[in-house]
Scaffold this motif. Sequence first.
Motif, PDB file in Angstrom:
ATOM      1  N   ASP A  57      55.788  78.391  -5.944  1.00 35.13           N
ATOM      2  CA  ASP A  57      56.686  77.847  -6.961  1.00 35.13           C
ATOM      3  C   ASP A  57      56.012  77.802  -8.320  1.00 35.13           C
ATOM      4  N   ILE A  58      54.737  77.394  -8.330  1.00 31.19           N
ATOM      5  CA  ILE A  58      54.031  77.251  -9.608  1.00 31.19           C
ATOM      6  C   ILE A  58      52.609  77.784  -9.498  1.00 31.19           C
ATOM      7  N   HIS A  59      52.061  78.084 -10.654  1.00 33.34           N
ATOM      8  CA  HIS A  59      50.641  78.390 -10.800  1.00 33.34           C
ATOM      9  C   HIS A  59      50.079  77.221 -11.606  1.00 33.34           C
ATOM     10  N   LEU A  60      49.402  76.311 -10.924  1.00 28.72           N
ATOM     11  CA  LEU A  60      48.840  75.112 -11.537  1.00 28.72           C
ATOM     12  C   LEU A  60      47.529  75.476 -12.216  1.00 28.72           C
ATOM     13  N   GLU A  61      47.358  75.017 -13.458  1.00 30.33           N
ATOM     14  CA  GLU A  61      46.160  75.364 -14.224  1.00 30.33           C
ATOM     15  C   GLU A  61      45.524  74.132 -14.843  1.00 30.33           C
ATOM     16  N   THR A  62      44.226  74.204 -15.003  1.00 28.21           N
ATOM     17  CA  THR A  62      43.524  73.264 -15.858  1.00 28.21           C
ATOM     18  C   THR A  62      42.607  74.086 -16.754  1.00 28.21           C
ATOM     19  N   ASP A  63      42.729  73.836 -18.033  1.00 30.83           N
ATOM     20  CA  ASP A  63      41.923  74.558 -19.012  1.00 30.83           C
ATOM     21  C   ASP A  63      40.792  73.660 -19.480  1.00 30.83           C
ATOM     22  N   VAL A  64      39.596  74.213 -19.522  1.00 26.50           N
ATOM     23  CA  VAL A  64      38.415  73.465 -19.948  1.00 26.50           C
ATOM     24  C   VAL A  64      37.639  74.350 -20.923  1.00 26.50           C
ATOM     25  N   HIS A  65      37.627  73.935 -22.183  1.00 26.40           N
ATOM     26  CA  HIS A  65      36.961  74.706 -23.242  1.00 26.40           C
ATOM     27  C   HIS A  65      36.046  73.803 -24.047  1.00 26.40           C
ATOM     28  N   ALA A  66      35.038  74.402 -24.635  1.00 22.48           N
ATOM     29  CA  ALA A  66      34.050  73.652 -25.416  1.00 22.48           C
ATOM     30  C   ALA A  66      34.632  73.189 -26.745  1.00 22.48           C
ATOM     31  N   LEU A  67      34.246  71.999 -27.128  1.00 22.67           N
ATOM     32  CA  LEU A  67      34.532  71.481 -28.467  1.00 22.67           C
ATOM     33  C   LEU A  67      33.345  71.806 -29.366  1.00 22.67           C
ATOM     34  N   PRO A  68      33.529  71.794 -30.679  1.00 27.15           N
ATOM     35  CA  PRO A  68      32.383  72.006 -31.570  1.00 27.15           C
ATOM     36  C   PRO A  68      31.273  70.998 -31.267  1.00 27.15           C
ATOM     37  N   GLY A  69      30.036  71.466 -31.261  1.00 29.34           N
ATOM     38  CA  GLY A  69      28.895  70.594 -30.973  1.00 29.34           C
ATOM     39  C   GLY A  69      28.698  70.316 -29.494  1.00 29.34           C
ATOM     40  N   ASN A  70      29.245  71.172 -28.636  1.00 25.77           N
ATOM     41  CA  ASN A  70      29.102  70.971 -27.195  1.00 25.77           C
ATOM     42  C   ASN A  70      27.622  70.827 -26.837  1.00 25.77           C
ATOM     43  N   PRO A  71      27.236  69.720 -26.160  1.00 21.77           N
ATOM     44  CA  PRO A  71      25.815  69.461 -25.903  1.00 21.77           C
ATOM     45  C   PRO A  71      25.170  70.376 -24.857  1.00 21.77           C
ATOM     46  N   GLN A  72      25.979  71.159 -24.125  1.00 22.87           N
ATOM     47  CA  GLN A  72      25.415  72.074 -23.132  1.00 22.87           C
ATOM     48  C   GLN A  72      25.276  73.493 -23.661  1.00 22.87           C
ATOM     49  N   GLY A  73      25.491  73.691 -24.955  1.00 25.26           N
ATOM     50  CA  GLY A  73      25.230  74.999 -25.556  1.00 25.26           C
ATOM     51  C   GLY A  73      26.393  75.963 -25.589  1.00 25.26           C
ATOM     52  N   GLY A  82      31.788  77.869 -14.290  1.00 28.55           N
ATOM     53  CA  GLY A  82      31.012  77.297 -13.200  1.00 28.55           C
ATOM     54  C   GLY A  82      31.448  75.941 -12.698  1.00 28.55           C
ATOM     55  N   LEU A  83      32.552  75.391 -13.198  1.00 24.77           N
ATOM     56  CA  LEU A  83      32.969  74.063 -12.755  1.00 24.77           C
ATOM     57  C   LEU A  83      33.492  74.101 -11.323  1.00 24.77           C
ATOM     58  N   LYS A  84      33.403  72.982 -10.658  1.00 34.21           N
ATOM     59  CA  LYS A  84      34.017  72.780  -9.349  1.00 34.21           C
ATOM     60  C   LYS A  84      35.057  71.694  -9.561  1.00 34.21           C
ATOM     61  N   ILE A  85      36.337  72.061  -9.433  1.00 30.00           N
ATOM     62  CA  ILE A  85      37.423  71.138  -9.755  1.00 30.00           C
ATOM     63  C   ILE A  85      38.339  70.991  -8.538  1.00 30.00           C
ATOM     64  N   HIS A  86      38.366  69.797  -7.987  1.00 28.44           N
ATOM     65  CA  HIS A  86      39.205  69.484  -6.835  1.00 28.44           C
ATOM     66  C   HIS A  86      40.534  68.939  -7.331  1.00 28.44           C
ATOM     67  N   TYR A  87      41.630  69.358  -6.702  1.00 26.74           N
ATOM     68  CA  TYR A  87      42.949  68.845  -7.072  1.00 26.74           C
ATOM     69  C   TYR A  87      43.609  68.194  -5.865  1.00 26.74           C
ATOM     70  N   ILE A  88      44.434  67.197  -6.147  1.00 23.49           N
ATOM     71  CA  ILE A  88      45.323  66.591  -5.154  1.00 23.49           C
ATOM     72  C   ILE A  88      46.687  66.515  -5.826  1.00 23.49           C
ATOM     73  N   VAL A  89      47.711  67.089  -5.185  1.00 19.57           N
ATOM     74  CA  VAL A  89      49.070  67.047  -5.702  1.00 19.57           C
ATOM     75  C   VAL A  89      49.924  66.310  -4.685  1.00 19.57           C
ATOM     76  N   THR A  90      50.658  65.290  -5.134  1.00 16.00           N
ATOM     77  CA  THR A  90      51.559  64.533  -4.267  1.00 16.00           C
ATOM     78  C   THR A  90      52.935  64.491  -4.920  1.00 16.00           C
ATOM     79  N   LYS A  91      53.938  64.183  -4.102  1.00 15.26           N
ATOM     80  CA  LYS A  91      55.307  64.087  -4.598  1.00 15.26           C
ATOM     81  C   LYS A  91      55.780  62.651  -4.469  1.00 15.26           C
ATOM     82  N   GLY A 121      60.100  71.137  -3.265  1.00 16.16           N
ATOM     83  CA  GLY A 121      61.387  71.051  -3.926  1.00 16.16           C
ATOM     84  C   GLY A 121      61.323  70.267  -5.228  1.00 16.16           C
ATOM     85  N   PRO A 122      62.476  70.100  -5.865  1.00 14.15           N
ATOM     86  CA  PRO A 122      62.532  69.369  -7.127  1.00 14.15           C
ATOM     87  C   PRO A 122      62.064  67.921  -6.964  1.00 14.15           C
TER      88      PRO A 122
END
Length: 173
Positions: A57-73, A82-91, A121-122
């Motif tokens: 039904d959907i392609h669930l996304e999470t976007d993670v981008h650096a902000l200016p001055g990111n301390p990890q370079g 390289g992130l490990k992102i766990h999701y839980i979806v409930t209705k 479903g909806p």
Amino acid sequence: MKRLLAIGFLSLVTHAAMAMNVVFGPDIGINGMKVGASFIQGVTMSPKMKGMPKHPDIHLETDVHALPGNPQGFPPTAWIAGLKIHYIVTKQGSSWKRQGYYLAMVAQGGPHYGINLKLDGPGKYFVTNYYQPPTANGYFEHDRAGAGVYPWWKPFTRHYSFDFFGAGKHGGY
């Protein structure tokens, strides 16, 4: 002539609605990153993976981008790899639940973390994302001596919700 113009306009509107990106997690700044959540209509992913729904039904996304001055370079706007992102979806109002890990992938819009899901479903859905730093996937960093960067951040959780009006109702969400 008017009829042809109307048909052309409707086809353009329909095409735009099919590609609609539903942003339900407003971007926040955290740990030198911009983090957000959204979904689009289910997509074809390659390579084919065992256990993926044939007609998501959907392609669930999470976007993670650096902000200016990111301390990890990471430079500003760079995708955080390289992130490990766990999701839980409930209705809401049901015992339906799906969970797992987002996959790192790329599309025309650039790299992101995503997963195809078949929903129940909806209805109103809740998403919990647990973001772990790249060390959870064996992604290393130089330490602060010399050319190093600041240590990775501690894991954090973000909670989201969205309304799903049903698959195929383009423009309804």
